[in-house]
Design a protein around this motif. Structure first.
Motif, PDB file in Angstrom:
ATOM      1  N   LYS A   6      36.166  38.477  52.274  1.00  9.96           N
ATOM      2  CA  LYS A   6      35.937  38.487  50.833  1.00  9.96           C
ATOM      3  C   LYS A   6      35.987  39.903  50.264  1.00  9.96           C
ATOM      4  CE  LYS A   6      32.596  37.116  47.261  1.00  9.96           C
ATOM      5  NZ  LYS A   6      33.638  36.566  46.384  1.00  9.96           N
ATOM      6  N   ALA A  24      49.862  36.903  54.091  1.00 14.17           N
ATOM      7  CA  ALA A  24      49.416  37.095  52.714  1.00 14.17           C
ATOM      8  C   ALA A  24      48.647  35.887  52.203  1.00 14.17           C
ATOM      9  CB  ALA A  24      50.625  37.388  51.823  1.00 14.17           C
ATOM     10  N   ALA A  28      44.540  35.822  51.401  1.00 16.82           N
ATOM     11  CA  ALA A  28      44.071  35.439  50.073  1.00 16.82           C
ATOM     12  C   ALA A  28      43.148  34.223  50.146  1.00 16.82           C
ATOM     13  CB  ALA A  28      45.260  35.147  49.164  1.00 16.82           C
ATOM     14  N   LYS A  33      41.988  40.465  48.537  1.00 18.26           N
ATOM     15  CA  LYS A  33      42.924  40.809  47.468  1.00 18.26           C
ATOM     16  C   LYS A  33      44.138  41.424  48.149  1.00 18.26           C
ATOM     17  CE  LYS A  33      38.898  41.795  44.598  1.00 18.26           C
ATOM     18  NZ  LYS A  33      38.111  42.847  43.909  1.00 18.26           N
ATOM     19  N   VAL A  34      45.308  40.898  47.864  1.00 17.81           N
ATOM     20  CA  VAL A  34      46.474  41.185  48.694  1.00 17.81           C
ATOM     21  C   VAL A  34      47.577  41.911  47.928  1.00 17.81           C
ATOM     22  CG1 VAL A  34      48.176  40.210  50.273  1.00 17.81           C
ATOM     23  CG2 VAL A  34      45.958  39.082  49.993  1.00 17.81           C
ATOM     24  N   VAL A  54      53.244  36.186  45.436  1.00 15.38           N
ATOM     25  CA  VAL A  54      52.113  36.496  44.552  1.00 15.38           C
ATOM     26  C   VAL A  54      51.818  35.305  43.648  1.00 15.38           C
ATOM     27  CG1 VAL A  54      51.405  37.902  42.580  1.00 15.38           C
ATOM     28  CG2 VAL A  54      52.379  38.992  44.601  1.00 15.38           C
ATOM     29  N   ILE A  57      49.904  32.695  45.549  1.00 17.42           N
ATOM     30  CA  ILE A  57      48.511  33.081  45.757  1.00 17.42           C
ATOM     31  C   ILE A  57      47.697  32.873  44.487  1.00 17.42           C
ATOM     32  CG2 ILE A  57      46.987  35.070  46.149  1.00 17.42           C
ATOM     33  CD1 ILE A  57      49.113  36.103  48.135  1.00 17.42           C
ATOM     34  N   LYS A  58      48.254  33.277  43.363  1.00 15.23           N
ATOM     35  CA  LYS A  58      47.531  33.130  42.095  1.00 15.23           C
ATOM     36  C   LYS A  58      47.358  31.664  41.717  1.00 15.23           C
ATOM     37  CE  LYS A  58      48.633  37.643  40.109  1.00 15.23           C
ATOM     38  NZ  LYS A  58      49.308  38.382  39.005  1.00 15.23           N
ATOM     39  N   GLY A  62      43.822  32.822  44.090  1.00 18.26           N
ATOM     40  CA  GLY A  62      43.607  34.113  44.736  1.00 18.26           C
ATOM     41  C   GLY A  62      44.073  35.271  43.873  1.00 18.26           C
ATOM     42  N   GLN A  63      43.908  36.485  44.411  1.00 17.36           N
ATOM     43  CA  GLN A  63      44.305  37.699  43.701  1.00 17.36           C
ATOM     44  C   GLN A  63      45.359  38.439  44.524  1.00 17.36           C
ATOM     45  OE1 GLN A  63      41.056  40.040  41.820  1.00 17.36           O
ATOM     46  NE2 GLN A  63      39.676  38.651  42.900  1.00 17.36           N
ATOM     47  N   ALA A  64      46.432  38.841  43.859  1.00 17.34           N
ATOM     48  CA  ALA A  64      47.514  39.524  44.569  1.00 17.34           C
ATOM     49  C   ALA A  64      48.374  40.294  43.586  1.00 17.34           C
ATOM     50  CB  ALA A  64      48.372  38.517  45.332  1.00 17.34           C
TER      51      ALA A  64
END
Length: 301
Positions: A6, A24, A28, A33-34, A54, A57-58, A62-64
């Motif tokens: 985390k 990746a 995530a 955060k990737v 990306v 992931i979003k 998630g954050q990338a």
């Protein structure tokens, strides 16, 4: 979503497809955060592969952020790490995954084929790791995860460039682990078995080569990512300077080169004495000169 890593900020190179993409996505999914780094793009649409990952992931919450710089250039490698700092304010792990192959028998290998592979695998791993090192040192912590290969650890046919680079990555990782231990920075290697776009370019002309490719096709790349996530986590605080392998549902632990036999002679050695005494004594411990698949057979059930 798990919290295993985390809020850690992780750079994954070569993350537009294959093993890197799996890294990746799983980082995530485990709370990291990737920075998704890949310079490849879709030939038809022009979309960068990193941007597509990306978006995945979003969409999953998630954050990338995408990075499309090359690992094989010193200045570009600095930009990859800077993307983590600019977007997320820190960096906690580098996964050196970017890679290419230019397979050719050694006696036919060109200078360009040699340099291209060494530049991405070995120089690229050094450049990105070196860019992150001052930040790890300043914050007294960080983790490097490098991709090696049994082609380097054991050897393989038609891969002198790749084998040399991947064995070089092992030496790089070990030196990083030693040099940065006092700053609580860890460095480890993973040798992955998986079918990816890179392994799809392996020649498959002979019956042996075709059999090898068919085996590789049954090895899922997503099975490798959990080990990388673990090695980046605080749970791996005591794990550094090691070499692991993942093949489907198996995790390997590799030994490292150590002296296993010695012979002493007062007054030193002559070529004749070496022939008469040393080599006969050592011969029973010689390692077989065979490609990696011969020593890593796999018969999935």
């Amino acid at each position: 979503m798990s919290d295993f890593v985390k809020d850690k900020v992780v750079v994954v190179t070569g993350a537009g497809a294959g093993i890197g993409r799996d890294f990746a996505l799983q980082f995530a999914a485990n709370g990291a955060k990737v920075v998704v780094n890949d310079l490849g793009r879709n030939a038809e649409t022009g979309e960068f592969a990193a941007e597509r990952v990306v978006a995945e992931i979003k969409e999953a919450g998630g954050q990338a952020v995408a990075s499309t710089d090359s690992v094989a250039d010193w200045d570009s490698a600095q930009k990859i790490v800077q993307a983590a700092l600019d977007t997320f304010g820190r960096i906690d792990c580098v996964v050196n995954n970017a890679g290419i192959v230019r397979d050719r028998m050694f006696f036919n290998m060109s200078l360009d084929e040699w340099k291209a592979v060494v530049d991405v695998h070995l120089n690229g791993s050094f450049f990105v790791a070196r860019a992150a090192a001052p930040h790890f040192k300043a914050q007294n912590g960080g983790s490097f995860v490098h991709m090696t290969s049994t082609s380097g650890l054991i050897g393989n046919i038609g891969q002198a460039n790749y084998s040399a680079a991947k064995m070089g990555v092992v030496g790089l990782s070990k030196s990083i682990a030693l040099d940065m231990a006092k700053f609580n920075v860890r460095s480890n290697c993973i040798a992955p078995w998986a079918w990816t776009a890179m392994t799809a370019s392996i020649p498959s002309e002979t019956p042996e080569q075709k059999a090898r490719v068919e085996i590789l096709k049954r090895m899922e790349s997503r099975k490798i990512a959990p080990l990388a996530v673990y090695l980046a986590s605080d749970q791996a605080a005591k794990v550094s300077g090691q070499i692991f392998g993942v093949r489907a549902n198996e995790i390997y632990f590799f030994n490292q080169i150590r002296m296993i036999r010695s012979l002493h002679r007062d007054g030193g050695w002559t070529p004749e004495a070496i022939a008469e005494q040393v080599m006969p004594a050592f011969e029973s411990s010689f390692f077989p000169n065979v490609p990696s698949m011969a020593l890593t057979p796999w018969d999935p059930v």
